[in-house]
Design a protein around this motif. Structure first.
Motif, PDB file in Angstrom:
ATOM      1  N   ALA A   1     108.411  90.731 143.659  1.00 51.94           N
ATOM      2  CA  ALA A   1     109.028  89.826 144.513  1.00 51.94           C
ATOM      3  C   ALA A   1     107.873  88.926 145.086  1.00 51.94           C
ATOM      4  O   ALA A   1     107.759  87.816 145.039  1.00 51.94           O
ATOM      5  CB  ALA A   1     110.000  90.169 145.199  1.00 51.94           C
TER       6      ALA A   1
ATOM      7  N   GLN B   1     112.234  84.604 150.825  1.00 55.79           N
ATOM      8  CA  GLN B   1     113.078  85.349 151.293  1.00 55.79           C
ATOM      9  C   GLN B   1     113.616  86.617 150.584  1.00 55.79           C
ATOM     10  O   GLN B   1     113.590  87.635 151.089  1.00 55.79           O
ATOM     11  CB  GLN B   1     114.647  84.464 151.504  1.00 55.79           C
ATOM     12  CG  GLN B   1     114.619  83.496 152.382  1.00 55.79           C
ATOM     13  CD  GLN B   1     115.718  82.589 152.383  1.00 55.79           C
ATOM     14  OE1 GLN B   1     116.487  82.701 151.552  1.00 55.79           O
ATOM     15  NE2 GLN B   1     115.759  81.637 153.570  1.00 55.79           N
ATOM     16  N   LYS B   2     113.458  86.312 149.166  1.00 55.35           N
ATOM     17  CA  LYS B   2     113.484  87.432 148.238  1.00 55.35           C
ATOM     18  C   LYS B   2     112.489  88.484 148.344  1.00 55.35           C
ATOM     19  O   LYS B   2     112.661  89.712 148.204  1.00 55.35           O
ATOM     20  CB  LYS B   2     113.610  86.996 146.776  1.00 55.35           C
ATOM     21  CG  LYS B   2     113.941  87.883 145.627  1.00 55.35           C
ATOM     22  CD  LYS B   2     113.890  87.412 144.253  1.00 55.35           C
ATOM     23  CE  LYS B   2     114.275  88.495 143.279  1.00 55.35           C
ATOM     24  NZ  LYS B   2     114.080  87.857 141.769  1.00 55.35           N
TER      25      LYS B   2
ATOM     26  N   GLN C   1     113.051  80.181 148.713  1.00 57.78           N
ATOM     27  CA  GLN C   1     114.139  81.404 147.967  1.00 57.78           C
ATOM     28  C   GLN C   1     113.190  82.621 147.722  1.00 57.78           C
ATOM     29  O   GLN C   1     113.570  83.671 147.969  1.00 57.78           O
ATOM     30  CB  GLN C   1     114.970  80.821 147.125  1.00 57.78           C
ATOM     31  CG  GLN C   1     116.017  79.906 147.421  1.00 57.78           C
ATOM     32  CD  GLN C   1     116.652  79.404 146.339  1.00 57.78           C
ATOM     33  OE1 GLN C   1     116.341  79.321 145.168  1.00 57.78           O
ATOM     34  NE2 GLN C   1     117.828  78.586 146.589  1.00 57.78           N
TER      35      GLN C   1
ATOM     36  N   SER D   1     113.043  90.336 151.465  1.00 55.32           N
ATOM     37  CA  SER D   1     114.304  91.147 151.265  1.00 55.32           C
ATOM     38  C   SER D   1     113.732  92.551 150.673  1.00 55.32           C
ATOM     39  O   SER D   1     114.120  93.674 151.086  1.00 55.32           O
ATOM     40  CB  SER D   1     115.614  90.493 150.701  1.00 55.32           C
ATOM     41  OG  SER D   1     116.609  91.442 150.665  1.00 55.32           O
TER      42      SER D   1
END
Length: 146
Positions: free
Chosen positions: A42, A76-77, A73, A80
């Motif tokens: 990621a 954020q991924k 996005q 996370s």
């Protein structure tokens, strides 16, 4: 006489607990590796998208909302996935791009490369248990002679 029995049982219990704790620590590593790999992937995806975005800006282009949303996005991924790896792996993984090395400072059994420390600790407990057993046998023999 009872104190030696208590000491022997305590030493044997500690040896059994250490023997059982080592496989449990390595079992948690099996869940840690995929989580770390996902976090690294990621992060790599985010950095690649950010580099493309920056290249467009540096070349005088004006990226649209879709490109900005894609970078956001992916960020954020990545955050996370890093958080998930931290939750699963504990304090082993501070930076998902590096794998921890060396002994843990929280106890025995959870090392990534230093397996000699846990083997030495288990060996020391086994020697202590054997020593306590020898003392018990000697005391019984001496008690039987009187």
């Amino acid at each position: 006489m009872r104190t030696f029995k208590i000491a022997t049982v305590t030493a044997l219990s500690a040896a059994a607990a250490l023997t059982l704790a080592a496989p449990m620590a390595s079992a948690s590593d099996t869940a840690c590796d995929p989580a770390t790999a996902a976090a690294v992937q990621a992060e790599s995806d985010y950095k690649a998208a950010l580099a493309d975005y920056q290249k467009t800006v540096d070349g005088g282009g004006h990226p649209g909302q879709a490109e900005r949303d894609n970078v956001d996005q992916l960020k954020q991924k990545a955050d996370s996935a890093a958080s998930e790896a931290q939750r699963i792996c504990g304090d082993q993984v501070m930076d998902p791009t590096t794998k921890p090395k060396g002994a843990m400072h929280t106890g025995l059994g959870g090392t990534s490369t230093d397996d000699d420390a846990s083997v030495a600790a288990i060996g020391a407990v086994a020697v202590a248990a054997a020593g306590a057993g020898v003392l018990v046998v000697r005391r019984r023999r001496q008690a039987g002679e009187h």
